[in-house]
Design a protein around this motif. Structure first.
Motif, PDB file in Angstrom:
ATOM      1  N   ASN A   1      50.768  49.963  44.765  1.00 21.94           N
ATOM      2  CA  ASN A   1      50.109  49.396  43.581  1.00 21.94           C
ATOM      3  C   ASN A   1      50.889  48.198  43.051  1.00 21.94           C
ATOM      4  OD1 ASN A   1      48.200  51.424  43.738  1.00 21.94           O
ATOM      5  ND2 ASN A   1      49.163  52.711  42.173  1.00 21.94           N
TER       6      ASN A   1
ATOM      7  N   SER B   1      50.222  45.291  45.200  1.00 15.73           N
ATOM      8  CA  SER B   1      48.886  44.736  44.947  1.00 15.73           C
ATOM      9  C   SER B   1      48.892  43.830  43.716  1.00 15.73           C
ATOM     10  CB  SER B   1      47.872  45.866  44.746  1.00 15.73           C
ATOM     11  OG  SER B   1      47.763  46.658  45.906  1.00 15.73           O
TER      12      SER B   1
ATOM     13  N   HIS C   1      48.012  39.908  43.672  1.00 10.49           N
ATOM     14  CA  HIS C   1      46.893  39.421  42.864  1.00 10.49           C
ATOM     15  C   HIS C   1      47.305  38.242  41.992  1.00 10.49           C
ATOM     16  CE1 HIS C   1      43.198  39.516  40.457  1.00 10.49           C
ATOM     17  NE2 HIS C   1      43.982  39.390  39.390  1.00 10.49           N
TER      18      HIS C   1
ATOM     19  N   TRP D   1      40.018  43.196  37.053  1.00 10.98           N
ATOM     20  CA  TRP D   1      40.608  43.649  38.309  1.00 10.98           C
ATOM     21  C   TRP D   1      41.505  44.862  38.088  1.00 10.98           C
ATOM     22  CZ3 TRP D   1      45.643  44.081  40.157  1.00 10.98           C
ATOM     23  CH2 TRP D   1      45.779  44.331  41.524  1.00 10.98           C
ATOM     24  N   LEU D   2      42.315  44.791  37.033  1.00 10.13           N
ATOM     25  CA  LEU D   2      43.183  45.930  36.728  1.00 10.13           C
ATOM     26  C   LEU D   2      42.357  47.164  36.364  1.00 10.13           C
ATOM     27  CD1 LEU D   2      46.016  44.177  34.688  1.00 10.13           C
ATOM     28  CD2 LEU D   2      46.269  45.335  36.896  1.00 10.13           C
TER      29      LEU D   2
ATOM     30  N   GLU E   1      39.477  47.949  37.512  1.00 11.06           N
ATOM     31  CA  GLU E   1      38.955  48.495  38.768  1.00 11.06           C
ATOM     32  C   GLU E   1      39.995  49.366  39.460  1.00 11.06           C
ATOM     33  OE1 GLU E   1      37.659  45.225  41.112  1.00 11.06           O
ATOM     34  OE2 GLU E   1      36.038  44.651  39.749  1.00 11.06           O
ATOM     35  N   GLN E   2      41.258  48.925  39.409  1.00 11.92           N
ATOM     36  CA  GLN E   2      42.321  49.712  40.034  1.00 11.92           C
ATOM     37  C   GLN E   2      42.519  51.028  39.278  1.00 11.92           C
ATOM     38  OE1 GLN E   2      42.992  48.003  42.807  1.00 11.92           O
ATOM     39  NE2 GLN E   2      41.786  46.412  41.769  1.00 11.92           N
TER      40      GLN E   2
ATOM     41  N   TRP F   1      49.822  53.893  36.283  1.00 18.20           N
ATOM     42  CA  TRP F   1      49.371  53.483  37.619  1.00 18.20           C
ATOM     43  C   TRP F   1      50.539  53.019  38.484  1.00 18.20           C
ATOM     44  CZ3 TRP F   1      48.020  48.242  39.568  1.00 18.20           C
ATOM     45  CH2 TRP F   1      47.316  48.284  40.759  1.00 18.20           C
TER      46      TRP F   1
END
Length: 513
Positions: free
Chosen positions: A7, A10, A14, A69-70, A72-73, A96
């Protein structure tokens, strides 16, 4: 499911960040970041590094698509996506990214409020009587403290009074955004009230941060602030949060900010009772920083207002309403008669207004500077409604008064007359004022005292203080607000034109009524 180190990878990808860039921005050893990314080093939720990384990522999330985007994660990881505040978003981000985030969620899932656990909290209130020592808990870091406190505060009966003792104003936990947001939200949603006693260290920056963090609660009367002057703890700083007959939260910090704060949550009833007694003794000898007056103290409040408007000295006012003090005498008498007072009641109220009005005029003729800020949004709302709601004390009565359209128009025209007659009376009209000023009026007699009339609750509340530390913070806030209008619509001619336009629309409203 992706691992926490994946994570973190990612996130860096991003935002187009390298390991070195992250390490440099947070002043971390690059090898430490590499070990976090490889999974060879755990990144704990309560660690200072996790706090710094989460904060840094949020500062990089400046676009809507970054936040989406965050989200969605988070959704993919089973975290809630209905996030209305930055601090809640930060909680999700930490959960997360942290190596122990999943474990922490599972351990605390049954205790978390609905907005964090993704479901509604249990309806039944927890029972604290006859708790064993095993029910006590130790928490590391502000996030864990906030997570543990959330269900406790949510289960409290409405209007509960809690106590907070700070062994030093330098303690960081109290102004931490997670802890502060939780306390402020409880005050707003559950009418939680807090008596706060603070040992003052002489660090004006620390006291300023405390007052700034809880300014809205001070205004609404949800926090009663008292201070103790003298030597404070030097080995550790402590915060005690006491919910009488339920529990005590003991937070301990080192004087530096590097180490994680530690909190013990204790439910042993004899301990809670004894610490409550100790707080009462400390509060008895503490110096109140402000006084809170309800409707039963109308006479006290009127005399405070008289000191502000009718005694020599500069006065600053920011008001989310209009001020009947600017009405002419005959207009004020008309409103009194509408209230149905008998002749005796009418006569003394009319005489009191004459006393106030002549005192204010004499102060202005003496050359003292008056500055007042009004919100254009509120003036427009008054026109739409055809009345304005204000505390009854303006007309020497309890509760609230709805000043009719004619009365509102008389006040507006009164402002215009004072602007034309007194060059030392200045009025600033901002398009809108901050939520901090919603439904209240600040009156600062410079270098003397502060009074805030707050009317969003079930009854009007007046906050009064002559303590310089509090007065200084509120004065600086007023000056910043006043500076927003410098060079804008704050010029006298423009202000008069705005008031005339609002008054004209109010008079048109009168014809429709």
């Amino acid at each position: 499911m992706a691992t926490p180190n994946e994570n973190l990878k990612s996130v860096l990808e991003h935002f187009g960040l390298t390991n070195l860039a992250l390490a440099k921005a947070l002043e971390l050893d690059p090898s430490l970041v590499s070990r976090y990314l490889s999974g060879h080093r755990q990144l704990k939720a309560a660690s200072p590094q996790m706090e710094a990384i989460a904060g840094f990522i949020l500062t990089r999330s400046r676009r809507v698509k970054d936040m989406e985007w965050l989200k969605e994660q988070f959704q993919a990881a089973g975290l809630p996506t209905d996030i209305s505040t930055v601090y809640r978003f930060k909680q999700n981000l930490i959960m997360w990214l942290a190596s122990d985030g999943e474990k922490l969620r599972k351990n605390l899932g049954a205790l978390l409020p609905g907005d964090i656990a993704g479901r509604e909290p249990p309806v039944a209130q927890p029972q604290y009587n006859h708790m064993e020592a095993a029910d006590n808990a130790v928490k590391l870091g502000c996030l864990q403290i906030a997570l543990e406190l959330a269900p406790i505060l949510k289960a409290l009966p409405r209007g509960t009074m809690a106590d907070i003792f700070l062994s030093s104003d330098q303690i960081i936990t109290t102004v931490n955004e997670d802890v502060a947001a939780l306390l402020l939200r409880s005050m707003d949603e559950s009418d939680l009230k807090i008596r706060m006693v603070v040992c003052v260290s002489g660090d004006t920056k620390a006291m300023s941060a405390l007052i700034d963090t809880y300014m809205s609660a001070l205004i609404s009367g949800h926090i009663q602030l008292s201070v103790v002057h003298g030597m404070t703890q030097t080995v550790t700083n402590q915060m005690h949060l006491i919910i009488p007959e339920r529990l005590a939260v003991l937070v301990t910090e080192t004087p530096g900010s590097a180490a994680t704060p530690v909190a013990a949550i204790l439910r042993e009833q004899s301990f809670v009772a004894e610490i409550q007694k100790s707080f009462e003794q400390a509060a008895r000898y503490a110096q109140p920083v402000l006084n809170i007056y309800g409707d039963d103290f109308s006479r006290n409040i009127l005399e405070i207002i008289y000191q502000e408007f009718c005694t020599p000295g500069a006065l600053d006012v920011v008001k989310d309403n209009v001020n009947p003090m600017y009405m002419p005498q005959e207009a004020y008498n008309r409103v009194l008669r509408l209230h149905g007072h008998n002749e005796t009641e009418y006569a003394w109220r009319s005489a009191e207004f004459i006393r106030f009005k002549s005192g204010m005029d004499e102060t202005l003729r003496g050359g003292d500077l008056f500055r007042e800020i009004l919100a254009l949004s509120r003036l427009n709302q008054i026109v739409r409604d055809g009345f304005c709601r204000m505390p009854g004390l303006y007309f020497m009565k309890k509760g609230f008064v709805h000043l009719d359209a004619q009365g509102c128009a008389d006040v507006l025209n009164g402002y215009i007359r004072y602007l034309e007659e007194f060059p030392n009376f200045h009025l600033l009209i901002l398009d809108d004022i901050t939520l901090l000023h919603s439904d209240n009026c600040w009156q600062l007699k410079q270098n003397h005292h502060l009074a805030i009339n707050h009317w969003s609750g079930p009854e009007p509340v007046m906050i009064h203080s002559d303590q310089l530390m509090l007065l200084r913070e509120f004065q600086e806030h007023f000056d910043r607000l006043w500076a927003q209008g410098t060079g804008g619509i704050g010029s006298r001619g423009n202000v008069i034109n705005i008031l005339r336009d609002v008054a004209r629309r109010m008079e048109m409203k009168l014809k429709q009524l």
